[in-house]
Design a protein around this motif. Sequence first.
Motif, short mmCIF file in Angstrom:
data_model
loop_
_atom_site.label_atom_id
_atom_site.label_comp_id
_atom_site.label_asym_id
_atom_site.label_seq_id
_atom_site.Cartn_x
_atom_site.Cartn_y
_atom_site.Cartn_z
N LEU A 134 29.67 -21.43 42.66
CA LEU A 134 29.34 -21.64 44.07
C LEU A 134 29.15 -23.11 44.43
CD1 LEU A 134 26.72 -18.74 44.41
CD2 LEU A 134 29.15 -18.69 45.03
N LYS A 135 29.62 -24.00 43.59
CA LYS A 135 29.32 -25.43 43.74
C LYS A 135 29.77 -26.02 45.07
CE LYS A 135 33.47 -26.42 41.03
NZ LYS A 135 33.95 -26.88 39.71
N HIS A 136 30.79 -25.42 45.69
CA HIS A 136 31.28 -25.96 46.96
C HIS A 136 30.56 -25.35 48.17
CE1 HIS A 136 34.34 -28.02 44.75
NE2 HIS A 136 34.91 -26.90 44.33
N LEU A 137 29.72 -24.35 47.94
CA LEU A 137 29.09 -23.64 49.05
C LEU A 137 27.61 -23.97 49.22
CD1 LEU A 137 30.61 -20.09 48.40
CD2 LEU A 137 31.45 -21.85 49.97
N ILE A 138 26.96 -24.44 48.16
CA ILE A 138 25.52 -24.63 48.20
C ILE A 138 25.16 -26.03 48.68
CG2 ILE A 138 25.03 -22.91 46.43
CD1 ILE A 138 24.90 -25.16 44.41
N ARG A 139 23.93 -26.16 49.21
CA ARG A 139 23.45 -27.44 49.72
C ARG A 139 22.40 -28.05 48.79
NH1 ARG A 139 23.34 -30.69 53.97
NH2 ARG A 139 21.41 -31.75 54.56
N TYR A 140 21.39 -27.24 48.42
CA TYR A 140 20.32 -27.72 47.54
C TYR A 140 20.61 -27.16 46.14
CZ TYR A 140 18.35 -28.15 52.22
OH TYR A 140 18.16 -28.43 53.55
#
Length: 200
Positions: free
Chosen positions: A180-186
């Motif tokens: 999910l590295k491209h979807l998460i913020r924190y």
Amino acid sequence: MNGTHTLLPVYMSCDDNYVVHLCVVIASILNNTKSRIHFIVLAPNLSGENKQKIATACGSNELSIVNTSIKLNNFSNVEIKCGHISLSACSRFFIPQLDFPYEKGIYLDCDVVVNGDIKELFDIDLGENYAAAVDDFVSAKHAAKFGSLRYFNSGVLLLNISKMRKDNLTEVLVGKLNELKHLIRYIDQDILNLVFGGKV
């Protein structure tokens, strides 16, 4: 196992840029806590000078500095979207794999100040939960990404290390971050919320 241990384990992660902040956290702990502490610092390739600063801050308490540079290579091309968050924050994902005799432990970010005896936090009964934490005030839209209206702050945690180890959570956390590295913020906090689910 912790019941017979005389040391209270406190895990923290940082890099060379945050060592001064880390030392402030250590000082605030020692000013308010009666127990002897085992400080376990997770950091990639700290300089010798910064290692000495941390050792001085810890005084007569036990200190272990774990070089996480190789472990952090498990993360491929993770995009950092918040300037105050570095990939070293994800070093905590590897706590269950470390060779320390602790079934649970406190994790603290290096931007907090401790105002009370952390033994009170350590003594909380976790049961079958992965952690104890406090809710964070993020947007409902952001929290909904993780399938829950509740979203916790990962800056102060009491971790159930034995359960995390039993459930192979290091592998799960690393896998989810890469997925999910491209979807998460924190980066670290989002993944912990997603993987821990309702077991907090």
